[in-house]
Design a protein around this motif. Sequence first.
Motif, PDB file in Angstrom:
ATOM      1  N   UNK A 247       0.824  -1.218   0.000  1.00  0.00           N
ATOM      2  CA  UNK A 247       0.000   0.000   0.000  1.00  0.00           C
ATOM      3  C   UNK A 247       0.853   1.261   0.000  1.00  0.00           C
ATOM      4  N   UNK A 248       1.902   1.262   0.843  1.00  0.00           N
ATOM      5  CA  UNK A 248       2.799   2.433   0.869  1.00  0.00           C
ATOM      6  C   UNK A 248       3.484   2.625  -0.479  1.00  0.00           C
ATOM      7  N   UNK A 249       3.905   1.540  -1.061  1.00  0.00           N
ATOM      8  CA  UNK A 249       4.570   1.621  -2.373  1.00  0.00           C
ATOM      9  C   UNK A 249       3.646   2.247  -3.406  1.00  0.00           C
ATOM     10  N   UNK A 250       2.386   1.837  -3.390  1.00  0.00           N
ATOM     11  CA  UNK A 250       1.431   2.362  -4.374  1.00  0.00           C
ATOM     12  C   UNK A 250       1.119   3.823  -4.070  1.00  0.00           C
ATOM     13  N   UNK A 251       0.965   4.127  -2.780  1.00  0.00           N
ATOM     14  CA  UNK A 251       0.667   5.508  -2.373  1.00  0.00           C
ATOM     15  C   UNK A 251       1.761   6.463  -2.859  1.00  0.00           C
ATOM     16  N   UNK A 252       3.015   6.016  -2.765  1.00  0.00           N
ATOM     17  CA  UNK A 252       4.142   6.888  -3.117  1.00  0.00           C
ATOM     18  C   UNK A 252       4.655   6.646  -4.541  1.00  0.00           C
ATOM     19  N   UNK A 253       3.880   5.930  -5.335  1.00  0.00           N
ATOM     20  CA  UNK A 253       4.225   5.712  -6.745  1.00  0.00           C
ATOM     21  C   UNK A 253       5.545   4.982  -6.990  1.00  0.00           C
ATOM     22  N   UNK A 254       5.793   3.956  -6.207  1.00  0.00           N
ATOM     23  CA  UNK A 254       6.936   3.090  -6.501  1.00  0.00           C
ATOM     24  C   UNK A 254       6.667   2.375  -7.820  1.00  0.00           C
ATOM     25  N   UNK A 255       7.727   2.049  -8.545  1.00  0.00           N
ATOM     26  CA  UNK A 255       7.520   1.488  -9.883  1.00  0.00           C
ATOM     27  C   UNK A 255       7.596  -0.040  -9.947  1.00  0.00           C
ATOM     28  N   UNK A 256       8.683  -0.576  -9.408  1.00  0.00           N
ATOM     29  CA  UNK A 256       8.869  -2.029  -9.453  1.00  0.00           C
ATOM     30  C   UNK A 256       8.962  -2.555  -8.017  1.00  0.00           C
ATOM     31  N   UNK A 257       8.258  -3.642  -7.751  1.00  0.00           N
ATOM     32  CA  UNK A 257       8.196  -4.179  -6.388  1.00  0.00           C
ATOM     33  C   UNK A 257       8.793  -5.584  -6.343  1.00  0.00           C
ATOM     34  N   UNK A 258       9.487  -5.849  -5.234  1.00  0.00           N
ATOM     35  CA  UNK A 258      10.137  -7.149  -5.088  1.00  0.00           C
ATOM     36  C   UNK A 258      10.163  -7.503  -3.609  1.00  0.00           C
ATOM     37  N   UNK A 259       9.875  -8.731  -3.285  1.00  0.00           N
ATOM     38  CA  UNK A 259       9.960  -9.141  -1.881  1.00  0.00           C
ATOM     39  C   UNK A 259       9.095 -10.353  -1.591  1.00  0.00           C
ATOM     40  N   UNK A 260       9.169 -10.783  -0.341  1.00  0.00           N
ATOM     41  CA  UNK A 260       8.491 -12.017   0.059  1.00  0.00           C
ATOM     42  C   UNK A 260       6.976 -11.933  -0.110  1.00  0.00           C
ATOM     43  N   UNK A 261       6.412 -10.731  -0.129  1.00  0.00           N
ATOM     44  CA  UNK A 261       4.973 -10.625  -0.380  1.00  0.00           C
ATOM     45  C   UNK A 261       4.644 -11.327  -1.702  1.00  0.00           C
ATOM     46  N   UNK A 262       5.509 -11.174  -2.666  1.00  0.00           N
ATOM     47  CA  UNK A 262       5.288 -11.765  -3.990  1.00  0.00           C
ATOM     48  C   UNK A 262       5.882 -13.166  -4.070  1.00  0.00           C
ATOM     49  N   UNK A 266      13.274 -18.176  -6.266  1.00  0.00           N
ATOM     50  CA  UNK A 266      12.718 -19.450  -6.725  1.00  0.00           C
ATOM     51  C   UNK A 266      13.712 -20.196  -7.617  1.00  0.00           C
ATOM     52  N   UNK A 267      13.524 -21.498  -7.707  1.00  0.00           N
ATOM     53  CA  UNK A 267      14.294 -22.237  -8.709  1.00  0.00           C
ATOM     54  C   UNK A 267      13.794 -21.804 -10.092  1.00  0.00           C
ATOM     55  N   UNK A 268      14.575 -22.108 -11.110  1.00  0.00           N
ATOM     56  CA  UNK A 268      14.188 -21.720 -12.471  1.00  0.00           C
ATOM     57  C   UNK A 268      12.813 -22.296 -12.819  1.00  0.00           C
ATOM     58  N   UNK A 269      12.609 -23.544 -12.432  1.00  0.00           N
ATOM     59  CA  UNK A 269      11.328 -24.210 -12.720  1.00  0.00           C
ATOM     60  C   UNK A 269      10.167 -23.500 -12.018  1.00  0.00           C
ATOM     61  N   UNK A 270      10.372 -23.193 -10.730  1.00  0.00           N
ATOM     62  CA  UNK A 270       9.330 -22.488  -9.975  1.00  0.00           C
ATOM     63  C   UNK A 270       9.063 -21.108 -10.574  1.00  0.00           C
ATOM     64  N   UNK A 271      10.135 -20.449 -10.971  1.00  0.00           N
ATOM     65  CA  UNK A 271       9.971 -19.100 -11.527  1.00  0.00           C
ATOM     66  C   UNK A 271       9.147 -19.151 -12.823  1.00  0.00           C
ATOM     67  N   UNK A 272       9.429 -20.134 -13.645  1.00  0.00           N
ATOM     68  CA  UNK A 272       8.714 -20.259 -14.921  1.00  0.00           C
ATOM     69  C   UNK A 272       7.213 -20.459 -14.707  1.00  0.00           C
ATOM     70  N   UNK A 273       6.850 -21.058 -13.571  1.00  0.00           N
ATOM     71  CA  UNK A 273       5.433 -21.323 -13.271  1.00  0.00           C
ATOM     72  C   UNK A 273       4.809 -20.254 -12.390  1.00  0.00           C
ATOM     73  N   UNK A 274       5.586 -19.251 -12.054  1.00  0.00           N
ATOM     74  CA  UNK A 274       5.115 -18.255 -11.073  1.00  0.00           C
ATOM     75  C   UNK A 274       4.015 -17.360 -11.647  1.00  0.00           C
ATOM     76  N   UNK A 275       2.966 -17.194 -10.874  1.00  0.00           N
ATOM     77  CA  UNK A 275       1.900 -16.243 -11.224  1.00  0.00           C
ATOM     78  C   UNK A 275       1.897 -15.162 -10.146  1.00  0.00           C
ATOM     79  N   UNK A 276       2.065 -13.891 -10.560  1.00  0.00           N
ATOM     80  CA  UNK A 276       2.200 -12.831  -9.555  1.00  0.00           C
ATOM     81  C   UNK A 276       1.042 -12.787  -8.552  1.00  0.00           C
ATOM     82  N   UNK A 277       1.408 -12.597  -7.291  1.00  0.00           N
ATOM     83  CA  UNK A 277       0.436 -12.407  -6.218  1.00  0.00           C
ATOM     84  C   UNK A 277      -0.390 -11.155  -6.534  1.00  0.00           C
TER      85      UNK A 277
END
Length: 281
Positions: A247-262, A266-277
């Motif tokens: 919420x803070x990121x969106x409020x302050x117009x952050x552009x790219x987000x990364x972290x455990x929330x998402x 991941x392993x390459x295999x897991x990453x290939x199957x990843x669907x964003x939270x």
Amino acid sequence: AKAEGRNRFHYFNEGLQAVAIRRILVESELREAIQKKSFIPYYQPKIDAKTGLLYGAEALVRWGHPTQGMVGPAYFLDIAEQTGLIIDIDRIVIQKACAQHAQWLADHTFDYPIKMAMNISVRHFKDDSFLPMLTELLEKYEIQPSSIELEIVESELVQDTDTAIAVLDELAKMGIDVAIDDFGTGYSSLSYLKQFNVQVLKIDRSFLFDIPESEISSRLFKGMLNLSQSLELPNVVEGVETQAHVEKCLEYNAEILQGYYFAKPLTAQEFANYIPTKFNK
Ligand code: C2E
Ligand code: CA
Ligand code: CA
Ligand code: CA
């Protein structure tokens, strides 16, 4: 008092010895691991805050250790840096990440090309074979320079500014973006930002982690994002762990987000199957 002094010396000495022994052990293990190329990139998703779509990956090294399983950089990065072995380790990780990146592109694993970010030690900047090695890799895997990014820790970058300025200029000419990692923790003056040819600010997770509890942190975080916007440098926010962080990121117009929330790395295999939270906008 004399005995105490001697004891203290003895104790101190033992501590040093343990450190030295561990260092020798890990160093020899690292040398063997380099021979066997036992370093494996894991991939952590980066999410576009505007669209909620996958933006890219950050490759983070893991060591497939013969007895300890998959170990993270906390176990060996210090020693790898001190011994210079980090150069060989990074090369292995970069090569594998580029190979994976090319494979995903060829397979159309994602609906559109994603960006592959790799961490490198600033030590490469002193190494004449670094830029040719990158050029060769990009050619070998037929990768667009604009589809990769290098992350360099701010505190390292400012150690030798003349070299950094020169290499950053070369990388910019090659069309490779560079992000300043852990931004906001490494330097006391912002004047270097004008000299450094960098394209992305990656805001250190320490600015987020006690949000929403800390009002000061919120303001500092907002200030960092404002700074990146004033400099017209895209930002990535790392350490996004909670809904409140998002919420803070969106409020302050952050552009790219990364972290455990998402996702965690991941392993390459897991990453290939990843669907964003999903998150609310
Ligand atoms: P970094 O580049 O700042 O990477 C972020 C670190 O935070 C990673 O730890 C990641 O797993 C972790 N992380 C990600 N999301 C979250 C979150 O939401 N909360 C928290 N608390 N942590 C999160 P990791 O993988 O252990 O890497 C540690 C550091 O080691 C990296 O920090 C980077 O500076 C360095 N590193 C990693 N891979 C490489 C590499 O291939 N080469 C070099 N030279 N350095 C590397
Ligand atoms: Ca990084
Ligand atoms: Ca970081
Ligand atoms: Ca870090």
